[in-house]
Design a protein around this motif. Sequence first.
Motif, mmCIF file in Angstrom:
data_model
loop_
_atom_site.group_PDB
_atom_site.id
_atom_site.type_symbol
_atom_site.label_atom_id
_atom_site.label_comp_id
_atom_site.label_asym_id
_atom_site.label_seq_id
_atom_site.Cartn_x
_atom_site.Cartn_y
_atom_site.Cartn_z
ATOM 1 N N LEU A 110 -28.577 34.737 -20.856
ATOM 2 C CA LEU A 110 -28.208 35.019 -19.463
ATOM 3 C C LEU A 110 -29.239 34.441 -18.511
ATOM 4 O O LEU A 110 -28.907 33.782 -17.522
ATOM 5 N N HIS A 145 -27.015 30.047 -19.362
ATOM 6 C CA HIS A 145 -26.002 29.434 -20.225
ATOM 7 C C HIS A 145 -24.791 30.333 -20.424
ATOM 8 O O HIS A 145 -23.857 29.964 -21.131
ATOM 9 N N LEU A 146 -24.833 31.487 -19.836
ATOM 10 C CA LEU A 146 -23.853 32.502 -20.172
ATOM 11 C C LEU A 146 -23.608 33.361 -18.930
ATOM 12 O O LEU A 146 -24.537 33.656 -18.183
ATOM 13 N N THR A 147 -22.342 33.746 -18.725
ATOM 14 C CA THR A 147 -22.057 34.716 -17.656
ATOM 15 C C THR A 147 -22.166 36.117 -18.244
ATOM 16 O O THR A 147 -22.097 36.302 -19.467
#
Lengths: 349, 349
Positions: A332, A336-338
Motif C-alpha cells: 500500500l 502498488h495496491l489500493t
Amino acid sequence: MHVMRGIESTHDGFVASSRKRFVKKDPSHKNLDVLQQEIENGSRLYLARGITLLESTKPSDKKVGQEVLTNLLPKTGNCIRIGITGVPGAGKSTFIEAFGLMLAEMGHKVAVLAIDPSSTLTGGSILGDKTRMEELARHKNAFIRPSPSAGTLGGVHKKSRETMLLCEAAGYDVILIETVGVGQGETIVRGMVDYFLLLVLTGAGDELQGMKKGIMELTDGVVVHKNDGANKPLVKKTVREYTRIMHMLQPASPEWTSRVQPVSSIEKTGLEAVWETVLEFEKEMKEKNHWDTRRQHQTRDWFHSMIRDHLIDSFFSESGRKTQVKALEEELLDGHLTVTGAIDRLFSS
Amino acid sequence: MHVMRGIESTHDGFVASSRKRFVKKDPSHKNLDVLQQEIENGSRLYLARGITLLESTKPSDKKVGQEVLTNLLPKTGNCIRIGITGVPGAGKSTFIEAFGLMLAEMGHKVAVLAIDPSSTLTGGSILGDKTRMEELARHKNAFIRPSPSAGTLGGVHKKSRETMLLCEAAGYDVILIETVGVGQGETIVRGMVDYFLLLVLTGAGDELQGMKKGIMELTDGVVVHKNDGANKPLVKKTVREYTRIMHMLQPASPEWTSRVQPVSSIEKTGLEAVWETVLEFEKEMKEKNHWDTRRQHQTRDWFHSMIRDHLIDSFFSESGRKTQVKALEEELLDGHLTVTGAIDRLFSS
C-alpha cells in the motif's frame, strides 16, 4: 447445599460444571457461596479475592468470578460513578485521597479504582497500595484497588467495569475511577461513569497542550487544583478562563454546563462544593431521565466494543495474519495496491 | 493488444479474468485502456465514468474501477487535499465556489468532492450538480463530484478516498472535500486530507454548540465567514475569540497553530490569505517531514478501519446474528447477564 444453591441460580450449565471442577481443584476458594455472601456483607478481603478472579486469565477462575458477579448483578447500580482525569502532576491521587476521605467521613462507602503507573515496572500493584492514598486506604469505609496498567488499552484495565460492579454489589455507593491522563483511557472511563471530572492547574493554555484532544468536551466538571498559599490569585484567574472555555464547548451531558471549581486538597477547601455539584448533577439527570438512559447506552456500547475487540483479536491471532497484513501495508505504502485491493486479497483467500 | 497490456499490469489473475467478462458484457466501457488514457489526459467525462465504476456495487464494474485506479496509483499524491467543514448555514458551498474559482483562475486544477444533502431524497446527485456551485462547475479547470450521502457513515461516501485518488491521477492538484458538518463525517474527512478547514459564523459560543465535539482540535485553520457589510465588526470580534480558543487547544498538526481568518465569499475578500496559509502549512509540514508521514499513517489507518468494518459487517450478516445480539442486549439491560457472559455466549456457540 451451598453448591446446590449455586447451581440453581446459574443460567449456564457450562459455568456450573466448571465451577464444580474449580471447587475440587482450588480448595482456597472452595466455598463459592461464602465468597458471594462475604462480598455482600462488605468484606474487603473477599471483595479483593472476587476481583482477582474476574481479572484472572485462568478460565476456571474467570468463570467463578463471572458466576459470582452474575448472581450479584441485582445489587449493583446504587451508586455514583465518578471518573477523574488530569495531566500527570495535577495531583489526582492527592485529590482522590482528600475527596474520598471527606466522603468516607460522611458515611459513604468509597471504592477507588486507581490506575497505578508503577505497576508496569513492579508487575503488580502492591507498591501503589502502600505508597499512595495511605490515609484513605486505612479508612473502614474505603476500598482501593489499583489495576495494573501494563498491556491494557490506555492504561485502563479491561476488567475495570466488572471490578466496579463487584464493588457496588459490596455496598460501595461512590466509585472513583482515576485515569492516567494520557491516551485513550479517558474515553473508556467516560464510557463507564456518570460524572467525569477534569483536574487542571493554573496556566490554562500550557496545561491543555498536554491533554488529550477533546478532553474538555468529555467533562462534567473542572477542578482547578492546588488552590493553596500564594497560588490562589492565579487559581482565581484560571477558574475564569476555564469557565469561559466550558461555556463555548458542547456539554458532555445533556443540558448541563460544567462548573469550574477551585480546590485545595492540602487546605481541604472546595471539596464539599465539588460533592454538592455532583449531587446536583445526579438530581438533574435523574429528573430528566438522562441518568438511566446513559447507563443503558454505556452497557450496550461496552457490549458492542467487546464484540469488536473479540472479532479483531481473533482475526489477528490467526496463523500468519500479522505478517500478511504487514506485507499488504508495505505494498500500500509503495503505491502498488489500493486499499480495496488489499482488503480483497485479505478476505478472498 | 490493449487487453494484453491490462493483464500484464494486473497483480491478480481473478481481476484480469473478471475484466475479460466485463469487456464482453458491457460494451459501453469496453476499452479499459481508453478509459485509463482519457482519465490521464484529463477527460472529465471519463473521470466521472471511472468514479462510477469505483462506486458501483456490481462486482465486475468495481473490479474494472479498481484495476484502472491501481494502474494509475503512481500518478496520485501530487496535490493538496483540503477538508472543509462547518455547521449547516456557515456557507460551505458558497465558500468552496469562491475559493475554487480563485484557484482555478490561478491555473490550478480543482476537484470538489461535495456531499449533497439532497441526494438522500432524489436518490442521485444530479440536483446538486445543477443547483450548487454553478460557476465553478462550468470552469474548465474544475471537476465537481457530489457523492450520495444516503446510507453512508456520517454522510461521507465510503469510496470518497478512491474517488479522490482518481481525481489526482487525472491531474487535479487541489482537492476540496466538503463535509456535512454533523456526525462522524469530520473524523473520516480529517483522516483523508492534509489540511482541515473549519468555517464558522459570528457568535462563537452559540455556533460551537451545534458542532461536533472536539471539532476545533481537528482543524488546521478557521475561517470566520460572511465578513461582509454590517457584519464586519462582529467578525473581527469573533476572529479574536477563536484565536484565543485555538491557542489553548492541542494542534491538529504538529507544531502548527491554527490561524483564524475572516473571509467574504460575496465580496471576495480573505480568500487569497487562506490559500497563502495553506501553502505555508504545506511548506512547513514538508520541511519537517510531517507531510508524507501523515499520509502514510492515513493509508495505514484507512486499511485497518476497512479490515475492522469488514470483520464486523461479516459477523452481523451471519444468519440470526442481529436477533441474537439484540436478545443478549435485553438480558444485559435487565441485569441478568454480565458483558463477559454475553460475549461467551456469542462466541462459544
